[in-house]
Design a protein around this motif. Structure first.
Motif, PDB file in Angstrom:
ATOM      1  N   LEU A   1      -5.349   6.169   1.436  1.00 56.82           N
ATOM      2  CA  LEU A   1      -5.091   5.944   2.857  1.00 56.82           C
ATOM      3  C   LEU A   1      -6.296   5.272   3.527  1.00 56.82           C
ATOM      4  O   LEU A   1      -6.151   4.340   4.307  1.00 56.82           O
ATOM      5  CB  LEU A   1      -4.806   7.290   3.527  1.00 56.82           C
ATOM      6  CG  LEU A   1      -4.120   7.231   4.879  1.00 56.82           C
ATOM      7  CD1 LEU A   1      -2.710   6.710   4.716  1.00 56.82           C
ATOM      8  CD2 LEU A   1      -4.103   8.612   5.511  1.00 56.82           C
ATOM      9  N   GLU A   2      -7.481   5.754   3.161  1.00 53.50           N
ATOM     10  CA  GLU A   2      -8.700   5.161   3.719  1.00 53.50           C
ATOM     11  C   GLU A   2      -8.829   3.703   3.298  1.00 53.50           C
ATOM     12  O   GLU A   2      -9.171   2.828   4.085  1.00 53.50           O
ATOM     13  CB  GLU A   2      -9.941   5.944   3.265  1.00 53.50           C
ATOM     14  CG  GLU A   2     -10.198   7.210   4.055  1.00 53.50           C
ATOM     15  CD  GLU A   2     -10.167   6.971   5.560  1.00 53.50           C
ATOM     16  OE1 GLU A   2     -10.869   6.069   6.045  1.00 53.50           O
ATOM     17  OE2 GLU A   2      -9.416   7.691   6.257  1.00 53.50           O
ATOM     18  N   LEU A   3      -8.521   3.456   2.027  1.00 56.78           N
ATOM     19  CA  LEU A   3      -8.579   2.087   1.504  1.00 56.78           C
ATOM     20  C   LEU A   3      -7.615   1.197   2.282  1.00 56.78           C
ATOM     21  O   LEU A   3      -7.939   0.074   2.673  1.00 56.78           O
ATOM     22  CB  LEU A   3      -8.228   2.083   0.016  1.00 56.78           C
ATOM     23  CG  LEU A   3      -8.382   0.759  -0.705  1.00 56.78           C
ATOM     24  CD1 LEU A   3      -9.846   0.382  -0.790  1.00 56.78           C
ATOM     25  CD2 LEU A   3      -7.783   0.827  -2.105  1.00 56.78           C
TER      26      LEU A   3
ATOM     27  N   PHE B   1       0.820  -1.211   0.000  1.00 56.44           N
ATOM     28  CA  PHE B   1       0.000   0.000   0.000  1.00 56.44           C
ATOM     29  C   PHE B   1       0.852   1.258   0.000  1.00 56.44           C
ATOM     30  O   PHE B   1       0.510   2.245  -0.646  1.00 56.44           O
ATOM     31  CB  PHE B   1      -0.966  -0.005   1.186  1.00 56.44           C
ATOM     32  CG  PHE B   1      -2.322  -0.467   0.784  1.00 56.44           C
ATOM     33  CD1 PHE B   1      -3.191   0.396   0.147  1.00 56.44           C
ATOM     34  CD2 PHE B   1      -2.719  -1.772   0.993  1.00 56.44           C
ATOM     35  CE1 PHE B   1      -4.433  -0.034  -0.258  1.00 56.44           C
ATOM     36  CE2 PHE B   1      -3.952  -2.214   0.599  1.00 56.44           C
ATOM     37  CZ  PHE B   1      -4.814  -1.340  -0.035  1.00 56.44           C
ATOM     38  N   THR B   2       1.955   1.224   0.727  1.00 55.73           N
ATOM     39  CA  THR B   2       2.855   2.378   0.691  1.00 55.73           C
ATOM     40  C   THR B   2       3.309   2.624  -0.744  1.00 55.73           C
ATOM     41  O   THR B   2       3.306   3.756  -1.222  1.00 55.73           O
ATOM     42  CB  THR B   2       4.073   2.117   1.596  1.00 55.73           C
ATOM     43  OG1 THR B   2       3.600   1.732   2.872  1.00 55.73           O
ATOM     44  CG2 THR B   2       4.931   3.342   1.699  1.00 55.73           C
ATOM     45  N   GLY B   3       3.671   1.554  -1.432  1.00 55.31           N
ATOM     46  CA  GLY B   3       4.063   1.676  -2.831  1.00 55.31           C
ATOM     47  C   GLY B   3       2.938   2.199  -3.694  1.00 55.31           C
ATOM     48  O   GLY B   3       3.145   3.045  -4.573  1.00 55.31           O
ATOM     49  N   MET B   4       1.727   1.716  -3.431  1.00 55.78           N
ATOM     50  CA  MET B   4       0.590   2.156  -4.236  1.00 55.78           C
ATOM     51  C   MET B   4       0.304   3.638  -4.030  1.00 55.78           C
ATOM     52  O   MET B   4      -0.022   4.356  -4.975  1.00 55.78           O
ATOM     53  CB  MET B   4      -0.648   1.322  -3.895  1.00 55.78           C
ATOM     54  CG  MET B   4      -0.652  -0.034  -4.587  1.00 55.78           C
ATOM     55  SD  MET B   4      -1.872  -1.158  -3.889  1.00 55.78           S
ATOM     56  CE  MET B   4      -3.372  -0.489  -4.531  1.00 55.78           C
ATOM     57  N   ARG B   5       0.457   4.079  -2.779  1.00 52.09           N
ATOM     58  CA  ARG B   5       0.219   5.509  -2.527  1.00 52.09           C
ATOM     59  C   ARG B   5       1.264   6.362  -3.232  1.00 52.09           C
ATOM     60  O   ARG B   5       0.935   7.379  -3.848  1.00 52.09           O
ATOM     61  CB  ARG B   5       0.278   5.777  -1.025  1.00 52.09           C
ATOM     62  CG  ARG B   5      -1.075   5.780  -0.378  1.00 52.09           C
ATOM     63  CD  ARG B   5      -0.934   5.988   1.101  1.00 52.09           C
ATOM     64  NE  ARG B   5      -0.751   7.389   1.430  1.00 52.09           N
ATOM     65  CZ  ARG B   5      -0.316   7.806   2.613  1.00 52.09           C
ATOM     66  NH1 ARG B   5      -0.001   6.931   3.536  1.00 52.09           N
ATOM     67  NH2 ARG B   5      -0.200   9.086   2.854  1.00 52.09           N
TER      68      ARG B   5
ATOM     69  N   LYS C   1      -2.813  -1.278  11.325  1.00 42.42           N
ATOM     70  CA  LYS C   1      -3.371   0.072  11.306  1.00 42.42           C
ATOM     71  C   LYS C   1      -2.278   1.124  11.499  1.00 42.42           C
ATOM     72  O   LYS C   1      -2.410   2.256  11.069  1.00 42.42           O
ATOM     73  CB  LYS C   1      -4.418   0.227  12.410  1.00 42.42           C
ATOM     74  CG  LYS C   1      -5.524  -0.810  12.350  1.00 42.42           C
ATOM     75  CD  LYS C   1      -6.364  -0.686  11.091  1.00 42.42           C
ATOM     76  CE  LYS C   1      -7.358  -1.819  10.996  1.00 42.42           C
ATOM     77  NZ  LYS C   1      -7.768  -2.152   9.655  1.00 42.42           N
ATOM     78  N   SER C   2      -1.200   0.749  12.168  1.00 44.81           N
ATOM     79  CA  SER C   2      -0.175   1.751  12.455  1.00 44.81           C
ATOM     80  C   SER C   2       0.556   2.181  11.184  1.00 44.81           C
ATOM     81  O   SER C   2       1.088   3.274  11.105  1.00 44.81           O
ATOM     82  CB  SER C   2       0.832   1.187  13.459  1.00 44.81           C
ATOM     83  OG  SER C   2       1.505   0.096  12.889  1.00 44.81           O
ATOM     84  N   SER C   3       0.573   1.324  10.181  1.00 42.48           N
ATOM     85  CA  SER C   3       1.270   1.685   8.950  1.00 42.48           C
ATOM     86  C   SER C   3       0.434   2.632   8.105  1.00 42.48           C
ATOM     87  O   SER C   3       0.937   3.289   7.207  1.00 42.48           O
ATOM     88  CB  SER C   3       1.607   0.436   8.133  1.00 42.48           C
ATOM     89  OG  SER C   3       0.436  -0.063   7.535  1.00 42.48           O
ATOM     90  N   ALA C   4      -0.862   2.725   8.397  1.00 40.58           N
ATOM     91  CA  ALA C   4      -1.741   3.552   7.581  1.00 40.58           C
ATOM     92  C   ALA C   4      -1.891   4.934   8.198  1.00 40.58           C
ATOM     93  O   ALA C   4      -2.976   5.377   8.499  1.00 40.58           O
ATOM     94  CB  ALA C   4      -3.100   2.883   7.429  1.00 40.58           C
ATOM     95  N   SER C   5      -0.758   5.597   8.448  1.00 40.41           N
ATOM     96  CA  SER C   5      -0.841   6.945   8.998  1.00 40.41           C
ATOM     97  C   SER C   5      -0.339   7.931   7.952  1.00 40.41           C
ATOM     98  O   SER C   5       0.307   7.542   6.989  1.00 40.41           O
ATOM     99  CB  SER C   5      -0.001   7.041  10.258  1.00 40.41           C
ATOM    100  OG  SER C   5       1.320   6.651   9.967  1.00 40.41           O
ATOM    101  N   VAL C   6      -0.663   9.193   8.159  1.00 39.07           N
ATOM    102  CA  VAL C   6      -0.382  10.208   7.136  1.00 39.07           C
ATOM    103  C   VAL C   6       1.119  10.380   6.914  1.00 39.07           C
ATOM    104  O   VAL C   6       1.875  10.398   7.847  1.00 39.07           O
ATOM    105  CB  VAL C   6      -0.994  11.555   7.548  1.00 39.07           C
ATOM    106  CG1 VAL C   6      -0.799  12.576   6.440  1.00 39.07           C
ATOM    107  CG2 VAL C   6      -2.462  11.362   7.833  1.00 39.07           C
TER     108      VAL C   6
END
Lengths: 332, 298
Positions: free
Chosen positions: A317-319, A253-257, A327-332
């Motif tokens: 990010l919401e996705l 997901f980091t890569g996708m963002r 959940k901790s990896s999905a922060s701004v």
């Protein structure tokens, strides 16, 4: 913690209130007040400095001029829609009239060919960037997983990835344009060449962050988890499905963002040169048009581009929050 | 040994009864930049069915390496492992491992973690209902049935380790391998887990190899304590038979003469015979700046 960011003058003014609800207030300050102050200062500086920049197309647009253009862009949009509606009504009337004279007559229905409005162009851009991004993801994620699982393949492909990663979309574009013109020959094309060129350019540029992050995510899975899989003798497919994929979802997901951010930036440049009817073309056309409103309209587009980019990132990010277990990896 | 002898069930029974698990003259050499590092030299151990073995030794002596070789995660440089007279050369669920830091999949609930193992091991022999029952039985065994649907980050360290044990037990292994299973837990939780493990062992009578640093734990749980010498070229130093009656209770054992004798024997081995060569006190010379600083702050 957030108290430290409140400046001294505010502290003395709101001291007593702070005592009552220190936390709540400092939260509000951080979330609302400070951004508003920042924005106000920015708008102020912008309008001051804009007045002193004189170009061949008049003075540089300040906030006021841009806001005016937003409303005029909207009015143009509504007007264009009305024109289209009128066109279809006329067409229908004409066909009906002909049918009265000749019952066997089958009316021809032609699409309205008026100019795309700013809002149509936003939609085109969003559609193009999504398609380009999806194509990139479909290639990059499986490739990244494979590279993460296989060290030899990683050593073989990594140099190629590293070399292509920093290439500007503007360098790819002429090549893509020529290849598309040569190979995509059809009497009844499903999509326009400009769309395809923009899409491929976007894919080529947004591929790499996803490949790199996915492969790193897969190759850095905790060895204990891999041992669990070995002890259970999970078959390769189950291993990938049950262990590798979920474990590397945060990195994927980091890569996708990152990729989506790149894709959106690249798209504007690609559309400009490929003349795909999106925001990039809007900017280019206004530039070529060179009216006294052009700069304000381009500035309006700049703000919209930035805002959409921001929203796309938030959507990703919401996705990620919905899909990822971490959940901790999905922060701004 | 001729083939007909191997096929003779009587012969097999007699020999397998002697060595259910045979760790046979193992050497382990790890390649390094400066040549090979011999971690293990001629480790030889025969383990009976239903025996609880503790491996004890100083850190870095290669206990985990032995366990990983038995698990099939490492390949011995020389020698090998025979489980029921079959050579072990890859990992498999009949040698289940309980890892030191639980290694549960963080995205799955306790139930799903056990389910992954059960589905893999029993997918041909159990129906869906039987699997569900079996998963729940194992979670009940480790007293985790109240938190079956919690994920690892929602439960405590001890609870995670319980689920890890349930996952290993659910594979119905021939040998249960435990790599310092309670090493990361606080003393009270550890004692609680040891009691649980004894209770489970009482019921299932598994063959267990457990690595530990804790002398009390080794004496309390084991049938035999295998004490390893310091590496490099670590090997089995002494083997201590623990003939304390089961079920054992830590309270009554505390005053037991035999228990204390065994305990002091392990301690003697570790801290006299195999004392670590480095002198700890000489390394930890207090820097002069620290006391001075303290004076100034006072």
């Amino acid at each position: 913690m957030s108290l430290t960011t409140v400046n001294a003058s505010q502290l003395t003014v709101t001291k007593q209130v702070m005592k009552v609800s220190k936390n709540v207030l400092s939260k509000i300050t951080n979330a609302m007040l400070l951004p508003v102050i920042g924005l106000t200062i920015f708008l102020f500086l912008w309008s001051i400095s804009a007045q002193s920049i004189h170009t061949s197309l008049g003075t540089f647009p300040g906030p006021n001029a841009v806001v005016k253009q937003f409303s005029s862009l909207y009015i143009e949009h509504v007007a264009e829609r009305e024109k289209a509606e009128a066109f279809y009504q006329r067409q229908e009337k004409r066909n009906l009239a002909k049918q009265v004279n000749n019952p066997n007559y089958v009316g021809k229905i032609r699409a309205y060919t008026g100019k795309e409005t700013f809002f149509d162009q936003i939609l085109t851009s969003l559609f193009t960037v999504t398609c380009g991004f999806l194509v990139a993801a479909i290639i990059a994620i499986p490739l990244g997983i494979w590279m993460g699982l296989n060290k030899r393949l990683n050593s073989a492909i990594n140099p190629i990835v590293q070399i292509f990663k920093p290439v500007s979309p503007l360098a790819w574009l002429p090549l893509v344009t020529m290849v598309v013109s040569a190979l995509y020959v059809s009497d009844d094309p499903m999509v326009s060449k400009s769309f395809l060129t923009s899409l491929i350019t976007v894919s080529l540029c947004s591929l790499w962050p996803m490949v790199i992050n996915t492969s790193i995510g897969v190759s850095s899975i905790d060895s204990d988890l891999l041992n669990v899989s070995k002890v259970l003798r999970l078959p390769t497919f189950t291993h990938i499905q049950k262990i590798v994929l979920p474990a590397s979802v945060p990195m994927i997901f980091t890569g996708m963002r990152l990729s989506f951010g790149v894709a959106w930036m690249v798209l504007i440049a690609a559309e400009m040169l490929a003349q795909n009817p999106g925001l990039g073309k809007f900017v280019w056309d206004e530039f070529q048009n060179g009216s006294s409103d052009s700069l304000a309209r381009i500035m309006a587009a700049v703000i919209v581009i930035g805002f959409i980019g921001f929203l796309l990132d938030r959507a990703m990010l919401e996705l990620q929050r919905k899909v990822s277990w971490d959940k901790s990896s999905a922060s701004v | 040994m001729n083939l007909s002898a191997l096929e003779n069930p009587e012969f097999l029974e007699k020999n397998t009864a002697q060595a259910f698990l045979n760790i046979s003259q193992i050497d382990m050499v790890f390649p390094t930049d400066t040549g090979g590092f011999t971690a293990l030299k001629n480790v030889d151990l025969k383990i009976d069915k239903g025996e609880f073995i503790s491996l004890i030794g100083h850190s870095g002596c290669g206990k985990s390496t032995v366990l990983n070789i038995v698990a099939g995660l490492y390949q011995a440089t020389k020698g090998g492992i025979l489980l029921q007279n079959k050579e072990v050369n890859e990992p498999g669920p009949e040698r289940a491992v309980v890892f030191q830091n639980h290694s549960l999949l963080p995205w799955l609930t306790a139930y799903q973690n056990v389910e992954l193992a059960v589905k893999q091991v029993f997918n041909k022999t159990m129906s869906k209902g039987e699997m569900k029952e079996w998963i729940e039985y194992n979670l009940k065994l480790v007293h985790m049935d109240h938190a079956m649907f919690k994920r690892p980050d929602e439960i405590s360290g001890g609870m995670k380790q319980r689920v890890g044990i349930a996952r290993a037990l659910a594979m119905q292994p021939e040998v249960l391998l435990m790599d310092e299973p309670f090493g990361a837990l606080d003393a009270l939780t550890r004692a609680h887990m040891q009691d649980s493990l004894m209770e489970i062992q009482n019921e299932l009578n598994n063959t267990v190899i457990m690595i530990t640093h804790d002398v009390d734990e080794a004496v309390l749980l084991s049938d035999r304590i295998v004490m390893m010498t310091n590496g490099p070229e670590a090997t089995v130093g002494e083997i201590l038979d623990v003939k304390l009656e089961r079920p054992r209770s830590r309270l009554s054992l505390a005053k037991d003469i035999e228990y204390n004798r065994l305990r002091s024997e392990v301690l003697t081995f570790l801290y006299e015979k195999q004392r670590k060569v480095e002198n700890i006190s000489s390394k930890a010379v207090t820097p002069k700046s620290i006391p001075r600083k303290r004076v100034s702050t006072q």
